[in-house]
Design a protein around this motif. Structure first.
Motif, PDB file in Angstrom:
ATOM      1  N   GLY A  39       3.920  -4.178  -8.259  1.00  0.00           N
ATOM      2  CA  GLY A  39       4.322  -2.995  -7.387  1.00  0.00           C
ATOM      3  C   GLY A  39       5.934  -2.732  -8.292  1.00  0.00           C
ATOM      4  O   GLY A  39       7.100  -3.719  -8.749  1.00  0.00           O
ATOM      5  N   GLN A  40       6.917  -1.777  -8.420  1.00  0.00           N
ATOM      6  CA  GLN A  40       7.948  -1.854  -8.281  1.00  0.00           C
ATOM      7  C   GLN A  40       8.921  -2.344  -7.246  1.00  0.00           C
ATOM      8  O   GLN A  40      10.083  -2.819  -7.152  1.00  0.00           O
ATOM      9  CB  GLN A  40       8.348  -0.680  -8.580  1.00  0.00           C
ATOM     10  CG  GLN A  40       7.860   0.860  -7.554  1.00  0.00           C
ATOM     11  CD  GLN A  40       8.996   2.187  -7.889  1.00  0.00           C
ATOM     12  OE1 GLN A  40       9.671   1.822  -8.513  1.00  0.00           O
ATOM     13  NE2 GLN A  40       8.910   2.925  -6.896  1.00  0.00           N
ATOM     14  N   ILE A  41       8.420  -1.989  -6.380  1.00  0.00           N
ATOM     15  CA  ILE A  41       9.127  -2.869  -4.733  1.00  0.00           C
ATOM     16  C   ILE A  41       9.340  -4.549  -5.447  1.00  0.00           C
ATOM     17  O   ILE A  41       9.954  -5.304  -4.684  1.00  0.00           O
ATOM     18  CB  ILE A  41       8.955  -1.773  -3.839  1.00  0.00           C
ATOM     19  CG1 ILE A  41       9.128  -1.247  -3.337  1.00  0.00           C
ATOM     20  CG2 ILE A  41       9.525  -3.236  -2.363  1.00  0.00           C
ATOM     21  CD1 ILE A  41       8.956  -0.708  -1.951  1.00  0.00           C
ATOM     22  N   GLN A  95      -6.079  -6.998   5.869  1.00  0.00           N
ATOM     23  CA  GLN A  95      -5.467  -8.598   5.199  1.00  0.00           C
ATOM     24  C   GLN A  95      -4.372  -8.972   6.452  1.00  0.00           C
ATOM     25  O   GLN A  95      -4.463  -9.802   7.184  1.00  0.00           O
ATOM     26  CB  GLN A  95      -3.786  -7.689   5.291  1.00  0.00           C
ATOM     27  CG  GLN A  95      -4.310  -7.419   3.690  1.00  0.00           C
ATOM     28  CD  GLN A  95      -3.245  -6.091   2.389  1.00  0.00           C
ATOM     29  OE1 GLN A  95      -2.111  -5.904   2.762  1.00  0.00           O
ATOM     30  NE2 GLN A  95      -3.654  -6.305   1.270  1.00  0.00           N
TER      31      GLN A  95
HETATM   32  P1  NAX Z   1       3.557   0.470  -6.251  1.00  0.00           P
HETATM   33  O1  NAX Z   1       2.387   1.206  -7.037  1.00  0.00           O
HETATM   34  O2  NAX Z   1       4.972   0.479  -7.660  1.00  0.00           O
HETATM   35  O3  NAX Z   1       3.330  -0.982  -6.451  1.00  0.00           O
HETATM   36  C1  NAX Z   1       2.524  -1.098  -5.021  1.00  0.00           C
HETATM   37  C2  NAX Z   1       1.084  -2.070  -5.594  1.00  0.00           C
HETATM   38  O4  NAX Z   1       0.498  -2.877  -4.542  1.00  0.00           O
HETATM   39  C3  NAX Z   1       1.004  -1.649  -6.950  1.00  0.00           C
HETATM   40  O5  NAX Z   1       0.325  -2.593  -7.460  1.00  0.00           O
HETATM   41  C4  NAX Z   1      -0.858  -1.823  -6.698  1.00  0.00           C
HETATM   42  O6  NAX Z   1      -1.394  -2.574  -7.174  1.00  0.00           O
HETATM   43  C5  NAX Z   1      -1.037  -2.970  -5.476  1.00  0.00           C
HETATM   44  N1  NAX Z   1      -1.536  -2.968  -3.942  1.00  0.00           N
HETATM   45  C6  NAX Z   1      -2.776  -1.579  -3.968  1.00  0.00           C
HETATM   46  N2  NAX Z   1      -3.404  -2.681  -2.689  1.00  0.00           N
HETATM   47  C7  NAX Z   1      -3.124  -3.136  -2.480  1.00  0.00           C
HETATM   48  C8  NAX Z   1      -4.676  -4.895  -2.182  1.00  0.00           C
HETATM   49  N3  NAX Z   1      -5.118  -4.095  -1.310  1.00  0.00           N
HETATM   50  N4  NAX Z   1      -3.895  -5.618  -2.048  1.00  0.00           N
HETATM   51  C9  NAX Z   1      -2.366  -5.943  -2.681  1.00  0.00           C
HETATM   52  N5  NAX Z   1      -1.917  -5.228  -4.042  1.00  0.00           N
HETATM   53  C10 NAX Z   1      -2.346  -3.636  -3.819  1.00  0.00           C
HETATM   54  O7  NAX Z   1       4.224   1.467  -5.131  1.00  0.00           O
HETATM   55  P2  NAX Z   1       6.224   0.279  -4.554  1.00  0.00           P
HETATM   56  O8  NAX Z   1       7.137   1.443  -5.382  1.00  0.00           O
HETATM   57  O9  NAX Z   1       6.214  -0.779  -4.885  1.00  0.00           O
HETATM   58  O10 NAX Z   1       5.577   1.232  -3.112  1.00  0.00           O
HETATM   59  C11 NAX Z   1       5.326   0.058  -2.019  1.00  0.00           C
HETATM   60  C12 NAX Z   1       4.452   0.466  -0.759  1.00  0.00           C
HETATM   61  O11 NAX Z   1       5.609   1.026  -0.536  1.00  0.00           O
HETATM   62  C13 NAX Z   1       4.893   2.545  -1.023  1.00  0.00           C
HETATM   63  O12 NAX Z   1       3.217   2.830   0.368  1.00  0.00           O
HETATM   64  C14 NAX Z   1       5.509   3.182  -0.457  1.00  0.00           C
HETATM   65  O13 NAX Z   1       4.859   4.178  -0.244  1.00  0.00           O
HETATM   66  C15 NAX Z   1       6.754   2.773   0.396  1.00  0.00           C
HETATM   67  N6  NAX Z   1       7.811   2.170   0.892  1.00  0.00           N
HETATM   68  C16 NAX Z   1       8.102   2.649   2.064  1.00  0.00           C
HETATM   69  C17 NAX Z   1       9.139   2.372   2.801  1.00  0.00           C
HETATM   70  C18 NAX Z   1       9.908   2.005   3.477  1.00  0.00           C
HETATM   71  O14 NAX Z   1      10.978   2.104   4.069  1.00  0.00           O
HETATM   72  N7  NAX Z   1       8.482   1.563   5.028  1.00  0.00           N
HETATM   73  C19 NAX Z   1      11.098   3.419   1.621  1.00  0.00           C
HETATM   74  C20 NAX Z   1      10.315   2.759   0.350  1.00  0.00           C
HETATM   75  C21 NAX Z   1       8.517   3.155  -0.082  1.00  0.00           C
HETATM   76  O15 NAX Z   1       7.942   3.874  -0.509  1.00  0.00           O
END
Ligand code: NAX
Length: 327
Positions: free
Chosen positions: A14-16, A112
């Motif tokens: 993902g992007q993070i 997990q």
């Molecule tokens: P992305 O949608 O770009 O990436 C998420 C990745 O997780 C995808 O590649 C997906 O295939 C993978 N994934 C989904 N289910 C999975 C599983 N069961 N096992 C392993 N991988 C799995 O999202 P991204 O922008 O990287 O954000 C990730 C998460 O961070 C989101 O839930 C987002 O809401 C959360 N955030 C939390 C923040 C915080 O301050 N606590 C701030 C930033 C972000 O919004």
């Protein structure tokens, strides 16, 4: 040479993940003396993209990189993990109710948690980034009965860093001049960014900014920054979120600086009236690899109301998770 630390990252494609992995392997998270063995977890359809990121990690020739393995199975991914960064989560889609969101994430964070319980290293430290982060951490912790609960944390460091940046800009100071800011409660719009104890170069922040700015600008800007980033950038915070994850783990391992604290969502021991067991953000110090909640702070009435509002949201999420049979 030091033995490699095993770092498991979920949602690696993902992007993070893309912003996070390179910083971990550069040494920013655990220090420049600790080699890193990465274990990446993705859903099957994103494994190929994770392999592409792994190719780029190889191409950086990082001296600290001791190996990369990629999995679509949680049990394998968390085997031996010293640090587990739970980034992958199910986002809220249009029209999704909270119960649906919690159920979808329960389907991710329950297995997990079980996998961490079964195979992670004895010293495992878990940071949940994926939203709803506090409650996802709660779910994972409930399914890892053999892991001390205090090893499960959720990220409010991005909110903390956002608050530092806003206060520094307003007071014409540097982020490094600021001490004793706190994010309380849930990583959501109900969070309470609290500057009632903050100082700027030793001067109380409340004497430098007016109350209207705090209520009408500071608090909503910090609490709604995620939405503002989406509006401006067209996608959600990624590099700043990755940076905050690096900061959180770095502080956990290396400790907070003398005379300051930071913010992290950790399992409540009942401090400040936050029900015991909830994963809620507090003012915290770290030392010797353990977090402690800063005790004895005076909480004024306005702060009390805001903390209570965010904590009651966490109580509702916890109760929903129990009602849905997710724990
Ligand atoms: P992305 O949608 O770009 O990436 C998420 C990745 O997780 C995808 O590649 C997906 O295939 C993978 N994934 C989904 N289910 C999975 C599983 N069961 N096992 C392993 N991988 C799995 O999202 P991204 O922008 O990287 O954000 C990730 C998460 O961070 C989101 O839930 C987002 O809401 C959360 N955030 C939390 C923040 C915080 O301050 N606590 C701030 C930033 C972000 O919004």
């Amino acid at each position: 040479a030091q033995a490699p630390a095993v770092v498991t990252v979920t949602g690696a494609a993902g992007q993070i993940g893309y912003a996070l992995l390179f910083r971990i392997v550069s040494g920013a998270m655990l220090g420049h003396g600790t080699p890193i063995r990465l274990r990446l977890l993705e859903v099957p359809q994103a494994v190929k993209a994770a392999e592409g990121t792994a190719m780029e990690l190889d191409d950086c020739a990082f001296p600290l990189l001791a190996g990369i393995d990629i999995f679509d199975d949680a049990r394998a991914a968390f085997e031996g993990a010293n640090v587990a960064l739970l980034v992958g989560a199910r986002p809220r889609s249009a029209g999704m109710e909270r119960g649906d969101l919690l159920s979808a994430n329960g389907g991710i964070f329950k297995p997990q948690g079980e996998a961490i319980n079964a195979g992670a290293a004895d010293d495992v430290k878990v940071l949940v980034v994926g939203n709803p982060a506090n409650t996802n951490a709660y779910i994972a912790a409930q399914h890892a009965p053999d892991v001390p609960r205090e090893r499960f944390t959720a990220m409010t460091r991005l909110d903390h860093n956002r608050a530092l940046a806003q206060l520094a800009a307003r007071t014409g100071s540097h982020v490094d001049d600021i001490r004793h800011l706190t994010i309380w409660g849930n990583h959501s719009a109900t969070q309470y960014p609290d500057l009632t104890h903050a100082t700027v170069r030793g001067v109380p922040a409340t004497s430098l900014v007016d109350p209207a700015w705090v209520q009408d600008t500071f608090i909503p800007t910090v609490a709604r920054r995620g939405a503002a980033i989406i509006e401006a950038r067209g996608s959600s915070s990624a590099a700043s979120a990755a940076n905050a994850a690096i900061d959180h783990v770095h502080t956990w391992v290396k400790g907070t600086r003398d005379g300051d604290w930071t913010s992290a969502a950790i399992v409540s021991d009942g401090s400040y009236g936050v029900p015991e067991g909830l994963v809620s953000s507090f003012p915290v110090t770290a030392s010797g690899g353990e977090w402690s909640i800063v005790q004895g702070l005076e909480i004024d009435a306005a702060s009390r109301a805001r903390i209570d509002a965010s904590v009651s949201e966490l109580v509702e999420e916890r109760d929903a998770v129990h009602a849905l049979g997710l724990v």
